[in-house]
Write a protein that holds these residues in place. Sequence first.
Motif, PDB file in Angstrom:
ATOM      1  N   ILE A   1       0.706  -1.195   0.078  1.00 50.81           N
ATOM      2  CA  ILE A   1       0.031  -0.045  -0.034  1.00 50.81           C
ATOM      3  C   ILE A   1       0.959   1.355  -0.171  1.00 50.81           C
ATOM      4  CG2 ILE A   1      -1.771   1.382   1.116  1.00 50.81           C
ATOM      5  CD1 ILE A   1      -2.803  -1.303  -0.055  1.00 50.81           C
ATOM      6  N   CYS A   2       2.019   1.186   0.802  1.00 50.50           N
ATOM      7  CA  CYS A   2       2.836   2.320   0.911  1.00 50.50           C
ATOM      8  C   CYS A   2       3.377   2.682  -0.411  1.00 50.50           C
ATOM      9  CB  CYS A   2       3.734   2.205   2.085  1.00 50.50           C
ATOM     10  SG  CYS A   2       5.011   3.536   2.159  1.00 50.50           S
ATOM     11  N   PHE A   3       4.012   1.806  -1.190  1.00 47.45           N
ATOM     12  CA  PHE A   3       4.657   1.712  -2.249  1.00 47.45           C
ATOM     13  C   PHE A   3       3.851   2.176  -3.422  1.00 47.45           C
ATOM     14  CE2 PHE A   3       7.023   0.378  -6.149  1.00 47.45           C
ATOM     15  CZ  PHE A   3       8.143   0.822  -5.782  1.00 47.45           C
ATOM     16  N   GLY A   4       2.580   1.711  -3.338  1.00 45.95           N
ATOM     17  CA  GLY A   4       1.471   2.471  -4.538  1.00 45.95           C
ATOM     18  C   GLY A   4       1.276   3.681  -4.215  1.00 45.95           C
ATOM     19  N   MET A   5       1.198   4.078  -2.816  1.00 44.05           N
ATOM     20  CA  MET A   5       0.814   5.462  -2.876  1.00 44.05           C
ATOM     21  C   MET A   5       1.899   6.360  -3.156  1.00 44.05           C
ATOM     22  SD  MET A   5      -1.321   5.314   0.831  1.00 44.05           S
ATOM     23  CE  MET A   5      -1.712   7.024   0.714  1.00 44.05           C
ATOM     24  N   ILE A   6       3.006   6.028  -2.828  1.00 43.75           N
ATOM     25  CA  ILE A   6       4.511   6.798  -3.046  1.00 43.75           C
ATOM     26  C   ILE A   6       4.355   6.999  -4.713  1.00 43.75           C
ATOM     27  CG2 ILE A   6       6.575   6.667  -3.063  1.00 43.75           C
ATOM     28  CD1 ILE A   6       6.725   5.439  -0.628  1.00 43.75           C
ATOM     29  N   LYS A   7       3.959   5.820  -5.477  1.00 39.42           N
ATOM     30  CA  LYS A   7       4.194   5.795  -6.888  1.00 39.42           C
ATOM     31  C   LYS A   7       3.108   6.890  -7.633  1.00 39.42           C
ATOM     32  CE  LYS A   7       8.019   3.668  -7.656  1.00 39.42           C
ATOM     33  NZ  LYS A   7       8.970   4.486  -8.244  1.00 39.42           N
ATOM     34  N   LEU A   8       2.105   6.922  -7.023  1.00 42.72           N
ATOM     35  CA  LEU A   8       0.646   7.880  -7.274  1.00 42.72           C
ATOM     36  C   LEU A   8       0.852   9.068  -6.912  1.00 42.72           C
ATOM     37  CD1 LEU A   8      -2.060   5.221  -6.433  1.00 42.72           C
ATOM     38  CD2 LEU A   8      -1.437   5.703  -8.756  1.00 42.72           C
ATOM     39  N   ALA A   9       1.790   9.388  -6.102  1.00 40.44           N
ATOM     40  CA  ALA A   9       1.963  10.918  -5.609  1.00 40.44           C
ATOM     41  C   ALA A   9       2.548  11.322  -6.754  1.00 40.44           C
ATOM     42  CB  ALA A   9       2.735  10.939  -4.280  1.00 40.44           C
ATOM     43  N   PRO A  10       2.263  13.100  -6.913  1.00 40.42           N
ATOM     44  CA  PRO A  10       2.996  13.684  -8.195  1.00 40.42           C
ATOM     45  C   PRO A  10       4.406  13.991  -7.744  1.00 40.42           C
ATOM     46  CG  PRO A  10       1.431  14.965  -6.789  1.00 40.42           C
ATOM     47  CD  PRO A  10       1.511  13.510  -6.183  1.00 40.42           C
ATOM     48  N   GLY A  11       5.004  14.290  -8.858  1.00 43.68           N
ATOM     49  CA  GLY A  11       6.539  14.507  -8.451  1.00 43.68           C
ATOM     50  C   GLY A  11       7.677  13.656  -9.049  1.00 43.68           C
TER      51      GLY A  11
ATOM     52  N   LYS B   1       9.357  15.762   1.993  1.00 40.10           N
ATOM     53  CA  LYS B   1       9.793  16.864   1.140  1.00 40.10           C
ATOM     54  C   LYS B   1      10.603  16.655  -0.093  1.00 40.10           C
ATOM     55  CE  LYS B   1       9.183  20.304   5.099  1.00 40.10           C
ATOM     56  NZ  LYS B   1       9.966  21.197   5.868  1.00 40.10           N
ATOM     57  N   GLY B   2      11.645  15.889   0.360  1.00 39.57           N
ATOM     58  CA  GLY B   2      12.661  15.422  -0.753  1.00 39.57           C
ATOM     59  C   GLY B   2      12.275  14.224  -1.578  1.00 39.57           C
ATOM     60  N   MET B   3      11.083  13.684  -1.487  1.00 44.63           N
ATOM     61  CA  MET B   3      10.531  12.488  -2.284  1.00 44.63           C
ATOM     62  C   MET B   3      11.639  11.388  -2.083  1.00 44.63           C
ATOM     63  SD  MET B   3       8.546  14.055  -5.416  1.00 44.63           S
ATOM     64  CE  MET B   3       7.799  12.424  -5.688  1.00 44.63           C
ATOM     65  N   ASP B   4      12.044  11.028  -1.014  1.00 42.64           N
ATOM     66  CA  ASP B   4      13.135  10.230  -0.636  1.00 42.64           C
ATOM     67  C   ASP B   4      12.309   8.788  -0.406  1.00 42.64           C
ATOM     68  OD1 ASP B   4      15.194   8.530   0.172  1.00 42.64           O
ATOM     69  OD2 ASP B   4      16.073   9.904   1.489  1.00 42.64           O
ATOM     70  N   TYR B   5      11.977   7.963  -1.346  1.00 48.15           N
ATOM     71  CA  TYR B   5      11.183   6.806  -1.463  1.00 48.15           C
ATOM     72  C   TYR B   5      11.703   5.629  -0.413  1.00 48.15           C
ATOM     73  CZ  TYR B   5       8.859   8.591  -5.638  1.00 48.15           C
ATOM     74  OH  TYR B   5       8.278   9.541  -6.541  1.00 48.15           O
ATOM     75  N   PRO B   6      12.860   5.493  -0.421  1.00 48.35           N
ATOM     76  CA  PRO B   6      13.537   4.319   0.521  1.00 48.35           C
ATOM     77  C   PRO B   6      13.090   4.844   1.994  1.00 48.35           C
ATOM     78  CG  PRO B   6      14.924   4.743  -1.377  1.00 48.35           C
ATOM     79  CD  PRO B   6      14.161   5.679  -1.265  1.00 48.35           C
ATOM     80  N   MET B   7      13.635   6.099   2.132  1.00 48.36           N
ATOM     81  CA  MET B   7      13.297   6.525   3.551  1.00 48.36           C
ATOM     82  C   MET B   7      11.852   6.593   4.063  1.00 48.36           C
ATOM     83  SD  MET B   7      15.075   7.396   6.484  1.00 48.36           S
ATOM     84  CE  MET B   7      16.654   7.871   5.610  1.00 48.36           C
ATOM     85  N   ILE B   8      10.756   6.898   3.290  1.00 48.90           N
ATOM     86  CA  ILE B   8       9.390   6.708   3.496  1.00 48.90           C
ATOM     87  C   ILE B   8       9.047   5.344   3.714  1.00 48.90           C
ATOM     88  CG2 ILE B   8       7.432   7.467   2.605  1.00 48.90           C
ATOM     89  CD1 ILE B   8       8.497   9.559   0.929  1.00 48.90           C
ATOM     90  N   MET B   9       9.516   4.603   2.843  1.00 49.97           N
ATOM     91  CA  MET B   9       9.133   3.188   3.121  1.00 49.97           C
ATOM     92  C   MET B   9       9.768   2.455   4.487  1.00 49.97           C
ATOM     93  SD  MET B   9       7.288   1.757   0.612  1.00 49.97           S
ATOM     94  CE  MET B   9       7.560   0.141   0.719  1.00 49.97           C
TER      95      MET B   9
END
Length: 316
Positions: free
Chosen positions: A22-32, A276-284
């Motif tokens: 769910i988290c990975f899908g939401m990150i990919k759907l986010a703009p930017g 803020k920096g769209m740091d995907y690995p850190m958010i996950m």
Amino acid sequence: MKSTIVKRLIQIIPMLLFVSIICFGMIKLAPGDPVLSFVTPNMHPEDIERMRQSLGLDKPAYIQYLLWIKEALSGNLGYSLINHQPVLQQMLDRLPATAGLMGISILISVVLAIPIGLLAAANRNRWIDKCINLLCYIGISIPVFWLAILLIYLFAIKLHWLPSVGMRTIGVDSFWDMVKHGILPCAVLSFGFLAVYVRYIRSSTLSQLKEDYVQIQLAYGSSPKLVLFRHVLKHVLLPIITLLGMSLADLVAGAIVTETIFSWPGIGSLGMTAVKGMDYPMIMGITLFSSLMLILGNLIADILYRFADPRIKSTR
């Protein structure tokens, strides 16, 4: 007991897997696009594409997730896109600051909530109860960021009693200096926890005061104060155990706003920087860690329930 704990620990794996999807899908759907933070005005499109390939962002989303989950199962949560350091190591470095802040806040809230909640229930519909309820409604309703800014303005800017940001003063390495820096963020977090705990304790106490064992003790001549603290208190602690278990998730999620405002070097401020920096690995990594704390908190609450109330038995 052991079999129940083992089953619950096994259930953690599919739950974390579901949360990660769910988290990975939401990150990919986010703009930017995280690559844009590294792009300079004079950079050629070939260099931008080469950078995207080096970060692994040129592959399909499901391939990226499979590669990430493969590394995560081996204990590697990846590297931050912002500072290129291991995600897990950064979280472990920030964990003591967040754990200390949240742990002290929860401890203060529980210690104060028990007598205040019992006092409100014992004086139901009196002026003491009405004042406590008013403060609880304020604590539940008031935004955390607004209370934090208000306290900074009052105690740091106007009165100059306490520092406003940071965990330590530059050049000062003393325990008292760290305590002064932690008073305001602890006060902000404790106020919200305290309001919730007092409401739960008051509600549970009122329901217990209607039970037959309370009337029997009063009929035998026991004082209301003795009945309240010796008999009712034991039953009132059960919902507090549940709240404490659920509060473990706030070690990560609940401190994001507070740590950001007070520049507290914890996981919360690290997560805000990652967003803020769209740091995907850190958010996950932070999302999974927060989910793990919530699951373990519920498990610990169930275990404590068995010690607090022997009537609770495991069902087959």
